[in-house]
Scaffold this motif. Structure first.
Motif, short mmCIF file in Angstrom:
data_model
loop_
_atom_site.label_atom_id
_atom_site.label_comp_id
_atom_site.label_asym_id
_atom_site.label_seq_id
_atom_site.Cartn_x
_atom_site.Cartn_y
_atom_site.Cartn_z
N ILE A 15 -8.75 8.14 14.64
CA ILE A 15 -8.59 7.10 13.60
C ILE A 15 -8.43 7.69 12.19
CG2 ILE A 15 -9.82 5.21 12.40
CD1 ILE A 15 -10.71 4.31 15.27
N PRO A 16 -9.31 8.61 11.75
CA PRO A 16 -9.09 9.16 10.39
C PRO A 16 -7.74 9.85 10.25
CG PRO A 16 -11.28 9.73 11.19
CD PRO A 16 -10.54 9.14 12.35
N GLY A 17 -7.29 10.51 11.32
CA GLY A 17 -5.98 11.17 11.28
C GLY A 17 -4.87 10.16 11.08
N LEU A 18 -4.95 9.05 11.85
CA LEU A 18 -3.92 8.03 11.73
C LEU A 18 -3.96 7.34 10.36
CD1 LEU A 18 -3.90 6.28 15.23
CD2 LEU A 18 -2.12 7.71 14.23
N VAL A 19 -5.18 7.13 9.87
CA VAL A 19 -5.32 6.51 8.54
C VAL A 19 -4.64 7.41 7.51
CG1 VAL A 19 -6.95 5.89 6.70
CG2 VAL A 19 -7.42 5.20 9.06
N MET A 20 -4.95 8.70 7.56
CA MET A 20 -4.39 9.62 6.57
C MET A 20 -2.87 9.73 6.73
SD MET A 20 -5.22 11.27 3.97
CE MET A 20 -4.79 12.62 2.92
N MET A 21 -2.40 9.70 7.98
CA MET A 21 -0.96 9.76 8.21
C MET A 21 -0.27 8.54 7.56
SD MET A 21 1.14 10.05 11.79
CE MET A 21 1.26 8.32 12.19
N LEU A 66 -3.11 3.98 -0.34
CA LEU A 66 -4.51 3.59 -0.13
C LEU A 66 -4.62 2.19 0.46
CD1 LEU A 66 -6.39 5.00 -3.28
CD2 LEU A 66 -5.99 6.07 -1.07
N MET A 67 -3.72 1.28 0.05
CA MET A 67 -3.77 -0.08 0.60
C MET A 67 -3.50 -0.06 2.10
SD MET A 67 -1.92 -2.41 -2.30
CE MET A 67 -2.14 -3.97 -1.49
N VAL A 68 -2.48 0.69 2.50
CA VAL A 68 -2.14 0.75 3.94
C VAL A 68 -3.28 1.45 4.69
CG1 VAL A 68 -0.52 1.66 5.65
CG2 VAL A 68 0.34 0.73 3.49
N GLY A 69 -3.75 2.56 4.13
CA GLY A 69 -4.85 3.30 4.77
C GLY A 69 -6.09 2.44 4.91
N ALA A 70 -6.44 1.71 3.84
CA ALA A 70 -7.62 0.85 3.88
C ALA A 70 -7.44 -0.26 4.90
CB ALA A 70 -7.87 0.26 2.49
N GLY A 71 -6.19 -0.77 5.00
CA GLY A 71 -5.91 -1.83 5.97
C GLY A 71 -6.13 -1.35 7.39
N VAL A 72 -5.63 -0.16 7.70
CA VAL A 72 -5.80 0.40 9.06
C VAL A 72 -7.29 0.63 9.33
CG1 VAL A 72 -5.29 2.37 10.56
CG2 VAL A 72 -3.51 1.49 9.02
N TYR A 73 -7.97 1.19 8.35
CA TYR A 73 -9.40 1.51 8.54
C TYR A 73 -10.20 0.23 8.80
CZ TYR A 73 -14.18 2.88 7.62
OH TYR A 73 -15.52 3.07 7.76
N LEU A 74 -9.92 -0.79 7.99
CA LEU A 74 -10.71 -2.03 8.11
C LEU A 74 -10.55 -2.66 9.49
CD1 LEU A 74 -10.35 -3.80 4.65
CD2 LEU A 74 -12.42 -2.93 5.74
N VAL A 75 -9.31 -2.68 9.99
CA VAL A 75 -9.09 -3.28 11.31
C VAL A 75 -9.83 -2.48 12.38
CG1 VAL A 75 -7.36 -3.90 13.06
CG2 VAL A 75 -6.87 -4.25 10.63
N VAL A 81 -3.01 15.51 13.07
CA VAL A 81 -3.34 14.07 13.11
C VAL A 81 -3.91 13.71 14.48
CG1 VAL A 81 -2.33 11.75 13.14
CG2 VAL A 81 -1.62 13.39 11.40
N PHE A 82 -3.27 14.27 15.52
CA PHE A 82 -3.60 13.84 16.89
C PHE A 82 -4.53 14.81 17.61
CE2 PHE A 82 0.64 12.26 15.82
CZ PHE A 82 0.42 10.90 15.92
#
Lengths: 251, 306
Positions: free
Chosen positions: A58-64, A113-122, A182-183
């Motif tokens: 998850i953190p890898g995908l968020v950062m990607m 950051l908006m996209v990353g935060a969105g992925v993290y929140l879900v 990332v993976f």
């Protein structure tokens, strides 16, 4: 200062007006990655001891997502303005080159950051993701997106056609992202690939970002931060040089 | 002491590869002037404007706007300058009002509602203020570009073919607005292919050809020096010219004699000679020389090497 804030506002408004495409769509596609990897690989891989693969991923995908969207924002804005010709209104203005670059970078950081935060929140609703040291998370997210934002400005200035920008994205940004850990943890790679991975600046962003979640990383986070910062400064100086010289912007 | 020069171009050269777009251009435009840059397509007008605006960088020479060097003091120079580019460009993400608020902000002006409202009204954009730029017609987009150039009230305004593709009504209201700005003290520089517009509006013109200034003067001086006076066109009954007038004849075409006149005073002697010879005038036209005649004269001659 008003000039800089206006350009920043314009850049933010630009992607926000098409938020479905620039924010929501990347969140959904990143979650699709997660869904697929979760089903296929969850039972097979353990990256760090005691950390399930999906939680590691998850953190890898968020950062990607952060990095890719930061790059997409500045590069697409720059090339669209160039090709449609409306970049002229920025070039005619008394904005300094530093103000122009900083506005593009900050808008990229915000979108990233908006996209990353969105992925993290879900994902937060479905997985138990540790938060070991949030300051590192924020630092690497900001620095990583800033670096990709600056790189996007360079790519947008350099590319004459959307085709060239797509080549930059597919042949430089994508491979560097996918081969940055990332993976996977690079300790799972053969030694030669481990050495090569250390030459990839994106690796340090992912590794440092992940440290903020798990308190474990392949490289000490302060070392990664220094490397990412040096890369950011170098890319920004190059972008300033291009803007100042008028390369592909002024005749 | 001389007044401040709005634009000062000194020995500017600009090359695109081996092609010389601007060839040692020298030009001084005084504050408050209404000035026209004329020339055929490819003469270098837009390149010169771009060099003044900082959109193109001169290979040699220098350009100052209101005393500020356009490269070394670009921030000061650009604050003094409003440019309407020739190409129709717009940002499709924004409405007309947003476009103008953003453009105003680029120049450091955050509270500019009164002036923005005024230019929106003066340029006939009130009904379209909240329309997206994409939804506007070409003429409307052109109006927004003019508004963008004026949004920071620049002392020097350059309009690169602002009336190309614009209907007569807007052309008229646009020039009324620009004339008003000139009366208020703004320096106006324009390029146009409509020579009658330049003649009606401008006090001085520069004519460019192949990257060189081939004429620079007030319109009246150019007309006086570059044309051969007035022309009198006559259709006569019987159709022949008295011998005393034959030295003035320029052409005889479609039944019309065209005679060259150096001044109005010569008309009386022409009429007298016709009366003496019992020749009746069926039709008569007095043609005044105009900028177009100057332009045609200049453009048909080759550019001299310097």
């Amino acid at each position: 200062m008003t000039g800089f804030l206006t350009l920043l506002y314009k850049e933010l408004l630009r992607f926000w007006k098409v938020g479905f495409q620039t924010v929501l769509a990347p969140i959904v596609s990143t979650l699709l990655y997660l869904l697929i990897f979760f089903h296929v690989l969850e039972a097979h891989i353990e990256a760090y001891q005691g950390v399930p693969y999906t939680v590691f991923l998850i953190p890898g995908l968020v950062m990607m997502a952060v990095m890719q969207n930061a790059f997409a924002n500045s590069s697409s804005s720059m090339i669209q303005s160039k090709i449609s010709g409306n970049i002229v209104f920025v070039l005619l203005s008394p904005l300094t080159y530093r103000e122009i670059l900083l506005a593009y970078i900050l808008a990229s950081v915000v979108r990233g950051l908006m996209v990353g935060a969105g992925v993290y929140l879900v994902t937060w609703f479905f997985f138990d993701i540790p938060l070991y040291w949030p300051v590192w998370i924020i630092l690497f997210a900001v620095m990583g997106s800033a670096l990709l934002g600056a790189l996007g400005v360079i790519a947008g200035i350099w590319a004459d056609k959307f085709d060239q920008l797509a080549a930059f994205q597919n042949f430089i940004i994508m491979p560097l992202t996918f081969l940055s850990g990332v993976f996977y943890s690079i300790h799972s790679l053969p030694p030669a690939w481990q050495v090569l991975s250390h030459l990839n600046p994106f690796f340090y962003m992912i590794d440092g970002f992940r440290y903020g979640f798990f308190g474990a990383s392949d490289i000490p986070p302060y070392m990664s931060l220094v490397i990412v910062t040096v890369c950011f400064v170098a890319i920004s100086l190059l972008a300033i040089k291009l803007l100042r010289s008028g390369y592909k912007l002024r005749h | 002491m001389d007044s401040v020069l709005a634009i000062e171009v000194k020995k500017v050269c600009k090359y695109f590869g081996s092609f010389c777009a601007l060839d040692h251009i020298d030009l001084e435009i005084r504050e408050g002037e209404f000035f026209a840059l004329l020339g055929p397509n490819g003469a270098g007008k837009t390149t010169l404007i771009n060099t003044i605006a900082g959109l193109a960088l001169a290979d040699s020479g220098s350009v100052h706007v209101m005393g500020n060097h356009v490269v070394n003091q670009y921030r000061l120079a650009r604050r003094q300058l409003g440019v309407v580019p020739q190409e129709l460009v717009f940002d499709p993400f924004f409405t007309v009002r947003e476009t103008l608020i953003i453009q105003s902000g680029y120049y450091g002006i955050s509270k500019n509602k009164t002036w923005i409202d005024e230019i929106i009204e003066r340029l006939g954009l009130t009904d379209k203020a909240h329309a997206n730029m994409r939804a506007l017609s070409g003429g409307m987009k052109r109006r927004v570009m003019v508004a963008q150039a004026l949004v920071h009230k620049p002392p020097v305004i350059i309009l690169d073919e602002p009336t190309a593709g614009v209907d007569v009504e807007l052309r008229q209201s646009l020039w009324d607005f620009i004339k008003q700005l000139n009366i208020e003290g703004h320096t106006i520089v324009l390029t146009t292919h409509y020579l009658e517009e330049a003649e009606a509006l401008c006090s001085r013109v520069a004519m460019l050809k192949q990257g060189k200034v081939i004429a620079l003067n007030s319109i009246q001086s150019l007309i006086n020096t570059m044309t051969a006076g007035y022309s009198l066109r006559l259709r006569l009954q019987p159709d022949n010219l008295p011998p005393g007038l034959q030295e003035k004849q320029v052409t005889h075409h479609n039944g019309f004699y065209e005679l060259r006149m150096d001044s109005y005073r010569q008309i009386e002697s022409v009429l007298a000679q016709l009366r003496e010879n019992k020749i009746q005038i069926l039709e008569m036209q007095l043609l005044q020389p105009d900028l177009e005649a100057v332009f045609v004269n200049l453009m048909k001659n080759p550019v001299s090497e310097t």
